[in-house]
Scaffold this active site. Sequence first.
Site, PDB file in Angstrom:
ATOM      1  N   ARG A  52      50.157  69.712  19.338  1.00 33.09           N
ATOM      2  CA  ARG A  52      48.777  69.762  18.843  1.00 33.09           C
ATOM      3  C   ARG A  52      48.760  69.629  17.317  1.00 33.09           C
ATOM      4  O   ARG A  52      47.758  69.268  16.712  1.00 33.09           O
ATOM      5  CB  ARG A  52      48.062  71.037  19.290  1.00 33.09           C
ATOM      6  N   TYR A  75      25.149  55.860  13.120  1.00 33.72           N
ATOM      7  CA  TYR A  75      25.552  55.947  14.520  1.00 33.72           C
ATOM      8  C   TYR A  75      24.872  57.158  15.173  1.00 33.72           C
ATOM      9  O   TYR A  75      24.893  58.269  14.624  1.00 33.72           O
ATOM     10  CB  TYR A  75      27.072  56.077  14.609  1.00 33.72           C
ATOM     11  N   ASP A 107      31.365  55.911   7.060  1.00 37.60           N
ATOM     12  CA  ASP A 107      31.757  55.436   8.381  1.00 37.60           C
ATOM     13  C   ASP A 107      31.979  53.934   8.271  1.00 37.60           C
ATOM     14  O   ASP A 107      31.033  53.166   8.110  1.00 37.60           O
ATOM     15  CB  ASP A 107      30.649  55.775   9.395  1.00 37.60           C
ATOM     16  N   LYS A 163      36.530  50.899  18.453  1.00 40.39           N
ATOM     17  CA  LYS A 163      35.854  49.613  18.269  1.00 40.39           C
ATOM     18  C   LYS A 163      36.838  48.553  17.775  1.00 40.39           C
ATOM     19  O   LYS A 163      37.765  48.237  18.477  1.00 40.39           O
ATOM     20  CB  LYS A 163      34.651  49.804  17.336  1.00 40.39           C
TER      21      LYS A 163
HETATM   22  C1  LIG Z   1      31.226  54.319  18.318  1.00 35.66           C
HETATM   23  C2  LIG Z   1      30.946  54.783  16.958  1.00 35.66           C
HETATM   24  C3  LIG Z   1      31.203  56.100  16.573  1.00 35.66           C
HETATM   25  C4  LIG Z   1      31.705  57.143  17.546  1.00 35.66           C
HETATM   26  O1  LIG Z   1      33.006  56.866  17.954  1.00 35.66           O
HETATM   27  P1  LIG Z   1      33.601  57.252  19.398  1.00 35.66           P
HETATM   28  O2  LIG Z   1      34.973  56.709  19.325  1.00 35.66           O
HETATM   29  O3  LIG Z   1      32.726  56.612  20.435  1.00 35.66           O
HETATM   30  O4  LIG Z   1      33.555  58.731  19.495  1.00 35.66           O
HETATM   31  C5  LIG Z   1      30.968  56.458  15.248  1.00 35.66           C
HETATM   32  N1  LIG Z   1      30.480  55.558  14.362  1.00 35.66           N
HETATM   33  C6  LIG Z   1      30.216  54.287  14.697  1.00 35.66           C
HETATM   34  C7  LIG Z   1      29.658  53.354  13.677  1.00 35.66           C
HETATM   35  C8  LIG Z   1      30.434  53.853  16.002  1.00 35.66           C
HETATM   36  O5  LIG Z   1      30.147  52.588  16.334  1.00 35.66           O
END
Ligand SMILES: *Cc1c(COP(=O)(O)O)cnc(C)c1O
Length: 382
Positions: free
Chosen positions: A52, A105, A176, A201
């Site tokens: 962990r 998001y 982000d 993504k």
């Molecule tokens: C999908 C996404 C997230 C969240 O990520 P997960 O891997 O689905 O938890 C955060 N920010 C953006 C811009 C995203 O497209």
Amino acid sequence: MTQHANLAPDTLTVAAGRPRREHDSPVNPPIVLSSTFHETVAPTGSDRIYARMSNPTWDPFEEALAELEGAALPALAFASGLGAAAAALSLVPTGGVVVIPRHAYGGSVSLALAEEARGRLTVRQVDVADTEQVLGQLEGADMLWLESPTNPMLEVAETAVLADAAHAVGALVVVDNTFNTPLVCRPLDYGADVVLHSVTKYLAGHSDVVLGALVTSNPELRDQLTSYRTLHGAIAGPFEVWLALRGLRTLALRMERSQANAMELARRLAGHPAVERVRYPGLPTDPGHKRATAQLKGYGGIISIEPAGGREAADALVEAVRLWLPATSLGGVESLIERRRRQPGEPKTVPEALVRLSVGIENIEDLWADLEAALSSAPDNR
Ligand SMILES: *Cc1c(COP(=O)(O)O)cnc(C)c1O
């Protein structure tokens, strides 16, 4: 951390995070499936102790992502993008203030609002393309959360200006960078303290992994985030991290193709009579075009359109496509299409008819033929 200071980013995606060159050592890092590690009586100072806290499979991915983002310290992998977002948000002190784009998001906004509902912090939602408005909301802020372009409105923020202003009031800046990837933007160069990725993504890129990551060059912040990860337990599985590094190897090729496809599709869609509006920062007519050109090395692989004929036409379009896959998420090799307001949590400021396209790496003519056929079968055009 190995540094390849002189390599271009597309080379780094291939060269970073390799095991040491030793006779007979593997070219790719192995997956280490062990929850615990041998201990010696005299510790060496780099104890793994328990999985962990650390796992050898994380290291190459964390190093590679840090190198790509231009960070001085290894990244931190998390179980998901939102797991990483929770860790980043934990840097806001209790009673603190977070300024966040209204079109960030959905999960990140919901998480911040949930913490507000519990009384832990205060949320100020802003139109991140409106620099004056954001500047006006920074007084007393503890964190500025940025996403640019935003999801799914593709608004572009003046990242460096906003980051400077946030620092001037003592706020941390979290960016982000999921939509851009480090190949299109390195937010640390624009003043970000922490960069967030939904690795799910583009970085992993094949819609077969859920994973997140944070990147920072600040040792104290990294210690706090590491401690959060260890104590809250939102750790990445070794197999997921291995898949993400495997995906990262082709990031440059995938981004190049996806962005070229998106640019051409945006142009064609803008000239199509069944399309009322196209949002894509690569179009010279787009409100974010100038800023995107100044700050980004590309315009990304996401397009948002509003078909003529409103919600009904949008639903008909999504139903009529055959090659495009009706599904949420983005950044995979396959092209995805979704009417965003289908999701009950989507902000009401997102138009009902807005359809988000995640443009994949298929042949442009196949993608266009499918969209065009679906657009001309929409109710208004039959
Ligand atoms: C999908 C996404 C997230 C969240 O990520 P997960 O891997 O689905 O938890 C955060 N920010 C953006 C811009 C995203 O497209």
